[in-house]
Scaffold this motif. Structure first.
Motif: not given
Ligand SMILES: *Cc1c(COP(=O)(O)O)cnc(C)c1O
Length: 397
Positions: A19-20, A22-23, A26-27, A45, A257, A260
């Motif tokens: 998940s990190a 992927e984020r 995106e960023i 973020e 990111a 988190r």
């Protein structure tokens, strides 16, 4: 019978959660990596991380910045330490701690540790009185949390403000209070070898609005200080913003990111670290040549590393033990080496601080102290094998 050799590397981390990743992708695709490069009133973020970490820690304010060492430095500045002022510090710590005190213009006054690597409270009180220091940088080195009731009481008596270095105690407690919530400010690291991994990164927490405002402005907020996750009110910034220098050390959105999603997995990882720690502890305690201080019940520590003392021989023979273990794949760090190698922890290797008074008790315990990392890529069987190898080699020193 041939001797077993441990095969896994001691520096191998677990992968970053999907998940990190992927984020982060995106960023990266937005190009908005800088924490203030947001659209409209959107939270960056970095701001989201600040809010979530403040919440996790149970602190009012959190600042995300470039490193744990940087957080320590601006923590001292933010509590008002002036150039040339003294800062009490336990002598068992890591090089970034005296470095941060020095960078902020402070002068460390080292305090002895005891046989269990805790702050020697008698020496603390003696040096608090004699030095007149107004600050203490308390390093919970390798996750060993000293008697916090006693430290807080001595510091209150002498009007000393505490900064906690929680690089090894993110997620730990002492008598039910989170490590980091005893002093005025706490500093955490997100560097690869700590409890969350963003390569580099630092987090600073406090309940003091003025300290929080100063830390934010120091970190390089320009006049965009309200665009933080947990900013104090505008009125507080107006008091301090023009006399607080910008010392750029912001966290970027990519690192935030990365961190988190790791926060939500932290409790589970602490459980996994401690399971591994207990296997190592149990295995190593079988050797009569090694001493493992009993961890006190009320110290809910994070076993991301383990320390033991070699008592069965003269310390001058420990390098040979380290060498023999290394030949069998087990990487031990010895804290007693007079010549600094790797990461340094002996106060007398920081020559830039000038001549220091000799700390006999600290030298005595560090001369016997060995240290092992416990990466989560090791399983319980690995830990049992490591302990067995060390015990076998320690039997013949
Ligand atoms: C790692 C560490 C720090 C500093 O962290 P960085 O993020 O590497 O600057 C501070 N104190 C201790 C005890 C550490 O181990």
């Amino acid at each position: 019978m041939s001797k077993s050799i441990f095969q896994k590397p001691f520096t191998q981390q677990e992968p970053i959660p999907d998940s990190a990743i992927e984020r982060v992708v995106e960023i990266l695709k937005t190009g908005r990596l800088h924490r203030y490069n947001t659209r409209g009133s959107q939270d960056s973020e970095a701001s989201l991380l600040e809010r979530e970490y403040a919440d996790y820690q149970g602190a009012k304010y959190c600042l995300a910045c470039t490193s744990g060492g940087y957080a320590l430095q601006i923590a001292l500045r933010s509590i008002g330490m002036q150039h040339g002022e003294k800062v009490l510090a336990n002598a068992y710590t890591l090089a970034p701690v005296p470095g941060a005190i020095h960078a902020a213009g402070g002068v460390p006054v080292f305090v002895e540790i005891d046989q269990d690597w805790h702050v020697d409270i008698g020496d603390l009180e003696k040096k608090a009185e004699k030095s007149g220091a107004k600050y203490m940088m308390l390093s919970h080195m390798r996750g060993h949390i000293s008697d916090m009731d006693a430290i807080v009481s001595v510091c209150e008596k002498y009007g000393i403000v505490i900064v906690e270095d929680c690089a090894h105690t993110m997620g730990a407690h002492w008598k039910g209070t989170r490590s980091g919530n005893f002093g005025k400010v706490a500093c955490f690291s997100a560097q690869t070898y700590k409890h969350v991994n963003s390569g580099e990164g630092g987090l600073l927490t406090t309940d003091d609005e003025e300290v929080a405002a100063r830390a934010i402005v120091h970190s390089g907020s320009y006049m965009l200080y309200q665009r933080h996750g947990t900013p104090p009110s505008e009125e507080v910034f107006r008091r301090i913003r023009l006399d607080t220098p910008n010392m750029s050390g912001r966290m970027d959105n990519v690192r935030a990111a990365l961190i988190r999603p790791q926060l939500s997995g932290l409790e589970e990882n602490i459980r996994r670290w401690n399971t591994r720690y207990r296997v190592l502890e149990q295995g190593l305690s079988k050797s009569s040549n090694l001493r493992l201080p009993e961890r006190v019940q009320h110290e809910a520590f994070v076993g991301s590393s383990i320390q033991f003392q070699v008592n069965g021989c003269d310390p001058s023979r420990i390098p040979d033990l380290v060498k023999r273990c290394a030949e069998r794949g087990v990487e031990i760090k010895w804290f007693g080496g007079a010549e600094p190698t790797g990461f340094t922890s002996r106060y007398d290797s920081w020559a830039y601080l000038g001549e220091q008074p000799v700390l006999n008790a600290t030298i005595d315990v560090l001369l016997k102290t060995c240290d092992l990392r416990i990466p989560l890529t090791f399983d319980e069987e690995d830990c049992a094998q490591i302990a067995e190898i060390i015990c076998e080699e320690a039997a013949t020193i």
